[in-house]
Design a protein around this motif. Structure first.
Motif, PDB file in Angstrom:
ATOM      1  N   GLY A  16       0.838  -1.192   0.000  1.00 24.15           N
ATOM      2  CA  GLY A  16       0.000   0.000   0.000  1.00 24.15           C
ATOM      3  C   GLY A  16       0.868   1.236   0.000  1.00 24.15           C
ATOM      4  N   PHE A  17       0.202   2.250   0.455  1.00 23.97           N
ATOM      5  CA  PHE A  17       0.904   3.521   0.486  1.00 23.97           C
ATOM      6  C   PHE A  17       2.071   3.478   1.437  1.00 23.97           C
ATOM      7  CE2 PHE A  17      -2.220   7.034  -0.974  1.00 23.97           C
ATOM      8  CZ  PHE A  17      -1.634   7.053  -2.211  1.00 23.97           C
ATOM      9  N   THR A  18       1.949   2.771   2.473  1.00 20.95           N
ATOM     10  CA  THR A  18       2.950   2.766   3.510  1.00 20.95           C
ATOM     11  C   THR A  18       3.989   1.682   3.311  1.00 20.95           C
ATOM     12  OG1 THR A  18       1.522   1.392   4.843  1.00 20.95           O
ATOM     13  CG2 THR A  18       1.451   3.767   5.235  1.00 20.95           C
ATOM     14  N   ASP A  19       3.804   0.785   2.378  1.00 16.11           N
ATOM     15  CA  ASP A  19       4.788  -0.270   2.112  1.00 16.11           C
ATOM     16  C   ASP A  19       5.940   0.323   1.323  1.00 16.11           C
ATOM     17  OD1 ASP A  19       3.239  -2.105   3.329  1.00 16.11           O
ATOM     18  OD2 ASP A  19       2.345  -2.853   1.469  1.00 16.11           O
ATOM     19  N   LEU A  20       7.154   0.000   1.730  1.00 15.64           N
ATOM     20  CA  LEU A  20       8.343   0.445   1.024  1.00 15.64           C
ATOM     21  C   LEU A  20       8.951  -0.708   0.266  1.00 15.64           C
ATOM     22  CD1 LEU A  20      10.227   2.704   3.581  1.00 15.64           C
ATOM     23  CD2 LEU A  20       9.001   3.435   1.581  1.00 15.64           C
ATOM     24  N   ASN A  21       9.283  -0.416  -0.961  1.00 20.34           N
ATOM     25  CA  ASN A  21       9.965  -1.412  -1.765  1.00 20.34           C
ATOM     26  C   ASN A  21      11.413  -0.947  -1.830  1.00 20.34           C
ATOM     27  OD1 ASN A  21      10.928  -3.152  -3.662  1.00 20.34           O
ATOM     28  ND2 ASN A  21       9.233  -2.858  -5.087  1.00 20.34           N
ATOM     29  N   LEU A  22      12.321  -1.739  -1.257  1.00 16.18           N
ATOM     30  CA  LEU A  22      13.712  -1.364  -1.128  1.00 16.18           C
ATOM     31  C   LEU A  22      14.368  -1.214  -2.498  1.00 16.18           C
ATOM     32  CD1 LEU A  22      16.022  -0.743   0.805  1.00 16.18           C
ATOM     33  CD2 LEU A  22      16.597  -3.160   0.751  1.00 16.18           C
ATOM     34  N   GLY A  23      14.131  -2.053  -3.412  1.00 15.85           N
ATOM     35  CA  GLY A  23      14.738  -1.999  -4.743  1.00 15.85           C
ATOM     36  C   GLY A  23      14.319  -0.741  -5.482  1.00 15.85           C
ATOM     37  N   LEU A  24      13.022  -0.471  -5.406  1.00 15.56           N
ATOM     38  CA  LEU A  24      12.512   0.727  -6.071  1.00 15.56           C
ATOM     39  C   LEU A  24      13.101   1.979  -5.429  1.00 15.56           C
ATOM     40  CD1 LEU A  24      10.593   1.904  -8.179  1.00 15.56           C
ATOM     41  CD2 LEU A  24       8.819   1.887  -6.434  1.00 15.56           C
TER      42      LEU A  24
END
Length: 179
Positions: A16-24
């Motif tokens: 969601g909005f609060t999820d962080l994708n480390l690669g991105l």
């Protein structure tokens, strides 16, 4: 509406909005750093140079304008001084012209007076000459009349030389008159 979209994405199995994708996030930071580097090397330096050049031009224009304003002020002061001097010179010229006119008037008056005095003196001298001539003529006439009269009275008793001497004595006794 935003919460509905976030719920749909969470249900779909992705963040969601609060999820962080480390690669991105890493790729975003790398791309941002690369973009910042390229902009700094290729765009920022020329942009700063253009801004500095424009600043120098503005500063030069301001200094030139200030210099021109200072010169204009100086020229204005000089012009006012020149106008004051011209006014003073005009007044001096007018004053000198009046003085010259008065001097010329006095000279002409003195010349006219001297000429009049010369004419009066000449007239007096001529009157005196004519008076002397007239008196001499009158004396001569009186002498002739006296000789004739005396000649008639004492014709037989006096000689011609004695008669002339008598007439001359008579003329010498006559008043001389003004000379």
């Amino acid at each position: 509406m935003v919460t509905a979209c976030a719920a749909v994405l969470a249900a779909a199995g992705g963040g969601g909005f609060t999820d962080l994708n480390l690669g991105l996030t890493v790729w975003t930071l790398v791309l941002f750093a690369l973009f910042a580097f390229v902009v700094t090397k290729l765009g920022w330096k020329p942009l700063l140079d253009m801004i500095e050049e424009r600043e120098r031009q503005i500063r030069t224009a301001v200094e030139t304008a200030q210099h021109a304003q200072t010169e204009a002020q100086s020229l204005l002061v000089q012009q006012k001084e020149i106008l004051r001097d011209a006014g003073r010179q005009r007044e001096d010229i007018v004053k000198r012209a009046f003085q010259d006119a008065e001097s010329l008037k006095a000279d002409l008056f003195a010349q006219a007076r001297a000429e009049a005095e010369r004419m009066v003196q000449k007239a007096r001298e001529q009157i005196d000459r004519e008076k002397r001539v007239a008196l001499d003529e009158i004396r001569g006439l009186v002498a002739d009349i006296a000789v004739e009269a005396a000649g008639k009275i004492v014709k037989s008793s006096l000689t011609v030389d004695a008669q002339k001497r008598l007439v001359e004595e008579f003329i010498d006794q006559l008043p001389a008159g003004p000379r």
